[in-house]
Enzyme design. Sequence first.
Site, PDB file in Angstrom:
ATOM      1  N   SER A 102     -22.908  34.384  35.795  1.00  0.00           N
ATOM      2  CA  SER A 102     -23.251  34.009  37.153  1.00  0.00           C
ATOM      3  C   SER A 102     -21.384  34.043  36.937  1.00  0.00           C
ATOM      4  CB  SER A 102     -24.133  32.793  37.590  1.00  0.00           C
ATOM      5  OG  SER A 102     -24.062  33.044  39.286  1.00  0.00           O
ATOM      6  N   LYS A 109     -25.191  33.513  46.373  1.00  0.00           N
ATOM      7  CA  LYS A 109     -25.437  32.281  45.540  1.00  0.00           C
ATOM      8  C   LYS A 109     -26.255  30.846  45.917  1.00  0.00           C
ATOM      9  CE  LYS A 109     -23.141  34.529  42.664  1.00  0.00           C
ATOM     10  NZ  LYS A 109     -22.567  34.830  41.090  1.00  0.00           N
ATOM     11  N   SER A 152     -27.314  38.357  38.604  1.00  0.00           N
ATOM     12  CA  SER A 152     -26.788  36.291  38.681  1.00  0.00           C
ATOM     13  C   SER A 152     -27.342  35.526  39.112  1.00  0.00           C
ATOM     14  CB  SER A 152     -25.194  36.602  39.358  1.00  0.00           C
ATOM     15  OG  SER A 152     -25.454  36.905  40.808  1.00  0.00           O
ATOM     16  N   SER A 173     -26.861  42.781  40.908  1.00  0.00           N
ATOM     17  CA  SER A 173     -26.583  42.360  39.665  1.00  0.00           C
ATOM     18  C   SER A 173     -27.965  41.486  39.016  1.00  0.00           C
ATOM     19  CB  SER A 173     -25.066  41.759  39.400  1.00  0.00           C
ATOM     20  OG  SER A 173     -25.611  40.681  40.159  1.00  0.00           O
TER      21      SER A 173
END
Length: 272
Positions: A228, A135, A71, A69
């Site tokens: 995100s 993250k 994010s 993705s």
Amino acid sequence: MKLDFALILTALTLLCGAFWLVDKLVLAKRRGPDGKPNETVDFFASLFPVLAIVLCLRSFVYEPFRIPSSSMMPTLLIGDFILVNKFAYGVRLPVTNTVLFDTGAPERGDVVVFRYPGRNPPVASDPPVGTDYIKRVIGLPGDVIGVRQNRLTVNGAPIAYGEEAIYVGSGATAAIEMTGATRVSEALAPGKEHAILDKWPRQMAFGDGEYVVPEGHYFVLGDNRVASDDGRFWGFVPAANLAGRADVIWLNCSNWACMDSFDWRRMGEVIR
């Protein structure tokens, strides 16, 4: 239903290990030095050393992941293949994730892979609990993190930001669609400066608030602050959910069917 690759690999290794033991300790004595081994037993027994090496490397050294993705843009792009350091935050058993012994803890600014802890209450669009997420660590245990207009304060002190520029996306469609966002550098700690996307014409800032990080937990955000699903919406990551630290990009390919989709320039890039 989410397939647990670690569980499958561990089960196959144990199965083949059992065939290997039976062959070495029982069948080898029965057939003697000139006897022909059983083909089925020999096949599974021969897989055991290979699977054991793969399991050990994946569980205790480095594990490969693919970024699915946007994010973590602009740091990580869709199609990046990364290596995750599995011994950075403790040597853990496969499947159970039980810590055998500590080797360190996340530092502010680390990019980490972890198992999604879930949100309370859950929503229909949530991924399964335990899904691998990636993250950046913003808050350590005991920190108070302030978020306003996608900019941060840590324990009341504002984070330093650099000069803004317009981001131009490339590669996957989701990345191209981020063109027009604001790209700016963020310095969470000395020597840990990285870029984020924090403004986008299609979306206002969201997730403003103050987040007090509980003991034994971490507060994480994506570098793409406008796209995100992170700690602003589902809370904090327990230390037990950590899988490792993202260290390096070893390949980028947004579309296997097209040779032009390979970005060779990203090979070997250290993740900061």
